[in-house]
Motif scaffolding. Structure first.
Motif, PDB file in Angstrom:
ATOM      1  N   UNK A  45       0.819  -1.211   0.000  1.00  0.00           N
ATOM      2  CA  UNK A  45       0.000   0.000   0.000  1.00  0.00           C
ATOM      3  C   UNK A  45       0.854   1.263   0.000  1.00  0.00           C
ATOM      4  N   UNK A  46       2.064   1.188   0.548  1.00  0.00           N
ATOM      5  CA  UNK A  46       2.915   2.378   0.609  1.00  0.00           C
ATOM      6  C   UNK A  46       3.384   2.827  -0.768  1.00  0.00           C
ATOM      7  N   UNK A  47       3.516   1.892  -1.708  1.00  0.00           N
ATOM      8  CA  UNK A  47       4.056   2.242  -3.015  1.00  0.00           C
ATOM      9  C   UNK A  47       3.144   1.871  -4.172  1.00  0.00           C
ATOM     10  N   UNK A  48       2.183   1.002  -3.936  1.00  0.00           N
ATOM     11  CA  UNK A  48       1.344   0.500  -5.016  1.00  0.00           C
ATOM     12  C   UNK A  48       1.969  -0.676  -5.742  1.00  0.00           C
ATOM     13  N   UNK A  49       3.199  -1.016  -5.379  1.00  0.00           N
ATOM     14  CA  UNK A  49       3.882  -2.148  -6.001  1.00  0.00           C
ATOM     15  C   UNK A  49       3.306  -3.464  -5.499  1.00  0.00           C
ATOM     16  N   UNK A  50       3.544  -4.515  -6.269  1.00  0.00           N
ATOM     17  CA  UNK A  50       3.176  -5.867  -5.856  1.00  0.00           C
ATOM     18  C   UNK A  50       4.400  -6.756  -6.015  1.00  0.00           C
ATOM     19  N   UNK A  51       4.558  -7.689  -5.085  1.00  0.00           N
ATOM     20  CA  UNK A  51       5.660  -8.639  -5.125  1.00  0.00           C
ATOM     21  C   UNK A  51       5.047 -10.035  -5.146  1.00  0.00           C
ATOM     22  N   UNK A  52       5.418 -10.825  -6.156  1.00  0.00           N
ATOM     23  CA  UNK A  52       4.872 -12.163  -6.353  1.00  0.00           C
ATOM     24  C   UNK A  52       5.972 -13.201  -6.142  1.00  0.00           C
ATOM     25  N   UNK A  53       5.619 -14.324  -5.529  1.00  0.00           N
ATOM     26  CA  UNK A  53       6.496 -15.490  -5.447  1.00  0.00           C
ATOM     27  C   UNK A  53       5.726 -16.642  -6.080  1.00  0.00           C
ATOM     28  N   UNK A  54       6.292 -17.232  -7.133  1.00  0.00           N
ATOM     29  CA  UNK A  54       5.652 -18.334  -7.849  1.00  0.00           C
ATOM     30  C   UNK A  54       6.362 -19.637  -7.504  1.00  0.00           C
ATOM     31  N   UNK A  55       5.592 -20.708  -7.334  1.00  0.00           N
ATOM     32  CA  UNK A  55       6.142 -21.995  -6.912  1.00  0.00           C
ATOM     33  C   UNK A  55       6.094 -23.029  -8.029  1.00  0.00           C
ATOM     34  N   UNK A  56       7.075 -23.939  -8.025  1.00  0.00           N
ATOM     35  CA  UNK A  56       7.085 -25.032  -8.998  1.00  0.00           C
ATOM     36  C   UNK A  56       6.375 -26.249  -8.402  1.00  0.00           C
ATOM     37  N   UNK A  57       6.432 -27.375  -9.107  1.00  0.00           N
ATOM     38  CA  UNK A  57       5.754 -28.587  -8.659  1.00  0.00           C
ATOM     39  C   UNK A  57       6.349 -29.153  -7.374  1.00  0.00           C
ATOM     40  N   UNK A  58       7.581 -28.766  -7.052  1.00  0.00           N
ATOM     41  CA  UNK A  58       8.222 -29.211  -5.814  1.00  0.00           C
ATOM     42  C   UNK A  58       7.868 -28.307  -4.639  1.00  0.00           C
ATOM     43  N   UNK A  59       7.009 -27.307  -4.904  1.00  0.00           N
ATOM     44  CA  UNK A  59       6.550 -26.387  -3.855  1.00  0.00           C
ATOM     45  C   UNK A  59       7.649 -25.472  -3.329  1.00  0.00           C
ATOM     46  N   UNK A  60       8.602 -25.107  -4.206  1.00  0.00           N
ATOM     47  CA  UNK A  60       9.606 -24.108  -3.843  1.00  0.00           C
ATOM     48  C   UNK A  60       9.523 -22.951  -4.841  1.00  0.00           C
ATOM     49  N   UNK A  61       9.989 -21.794  -4.431  1.00  0.00           N
ATOM     50  CA  UNK A  61       9.933 -20.609  -5.287  1.00  0.00           C
ATOM     51  C   UNK A  61      10.776 -20.842  -6.533  1.00  0.00           C
ATOM     52  N   UNK A  62      10.134 -20.677  -7.707  1.00  0.00           N
ATOM     53  CA  UNK A  62      10.845 -20.805  -8.971  1.00  0.00           C
ATOM     54  C   UNK A  62      11.001 -19.464  -9.684  1.00  0.00           C
ATOM     55  N   UNK A  63      10.196 -18.473  -9.291  1.00  0.00           N
ATOM     56  CA  UNK A  63      10.293 -17.148  -9.908  1.00  0.00           C
ATOM     57  C   UNK A  63       9.731 -16.105  -8.947  1.00  0.00           C
ATOM     58  N   UNK A  64      10.272 -14.910  -9.068  1.00  0.00           N
ATOM     59  CA  UNK A  64       9.848 -13.769  -8.254  1.00  0.00           C
ATOM     60  C   UNK A  64       9.604 -12.618  -9.203  1.00  0.00           C
ATOM     61  N   UNK A  65       8.462 -11.960  -9.042  1.00  0.00           N
ATOM     62  CA  UNK A  65       8.119 -10.833  -9.913  1.00  0.00           C
ATOM     63  C   UNK A  65       7.813  -9.613  -9.053  1.00  0.00           C
ATOM     64  N   UNK A  66       8.296  -8.480  -9.509  1.00  0.00           N
ATOM     65  CA  UNK A  66       7.973  -7.208  -8.863  1.00  0.00           C
ATOM     66  C   UNK A  66       7.294  -6.344  -9.912  1.00  0.00           C
ATOM     67  N   UNK A  67       6.146  -5.810  -9.542  1.00  0.00           N
ATOM     68  CA  UNK A  67       5.326  -4.997 -10.440  1.00  0.00           C
ATOM     69  C   UNK A  67       5.111  -3.637  -9.800  1.00  0.00           C
TER      70      UNK A  67
END
Length: 160
Positions: A45-67
């Motif tokens: 809310x402070x910046x309007x940005x969003x931070x995403x953590x995406x998981x693979x089939x092993x249930x670990x983070x495979x990608x991170x996105x900042x918008x």
């Protein structure tokens, strides 16, 4: 807040290979994590940005996105890669500097740029229509991925 990108390891406090619980805790330091597809998202809310953590089939983070919805706003999250300010640097300038370092694949008529060797991708919702058009001059999103992410469908590999 300042997010430093270090592909293929991390984007700010979120690390490639983190478990669901660890990613939830790291995102929790940035805001309130919410389920999003196969991952988590925090809308800051402070910046309007969003931070995403995406998981693979092993249930670990495979990608991170900042918008960020508004590049160049006074109160926004800064994102740096190799001392380049991802959202403050105009697309043409940033892509030019990136091409000096690695292969850059332009897709979607200039909306998307992928750097498979660096495990980075950049995106903007619109491209400028004229030289005087100010919209679309900056990227809105950057993604850091795990090794192998661009080798084929992410769902087929469980490696982190």
């Amino acid at each position: 807040m300042l997010f430093e990108l270090s592909p293929p390891f991390c984007a700010g406090p979120i690390r490639i290979g983190m478990s669901h619980a660890d990613a939830h805790a790291a995102l929790g330091a940035l805001g309130t994590p919410e389920a999003y597809g196969s991952g988590w998202v925090v809308h800051r809310s402070s910046s309007g940005s969003s931070v995403f953590a995406y998981f693979d089939k092993s249930e670990v983070v495979e990608a991170i996105e900042i918008y960020t919805p508004v590049a160049g706003a006074d109160e926004w999250d800064r994102v740096l890669w190799a001392e380049l300010d991802v959202f403050a640097t105009p697309v043409e300038e940033l892509v030019g500097k990136l091409r000096q370092r690695t292969t850059v694949i332009e897709e979607e008529n200039g909306h998307s740029y992928t750097l498979p060797e660096l495990l980075l991708a950049f995106w903007r919702s619109i491209t400028p229509e004229t030289e005087d058009d100010l919209e679309g001059r900056h990227f809105e999103s950057v993604l850091v991925a795990r090794p192998g992410y661009y080798d084929g469908p992410a769902a087929t590999s469980g490696d982190a």
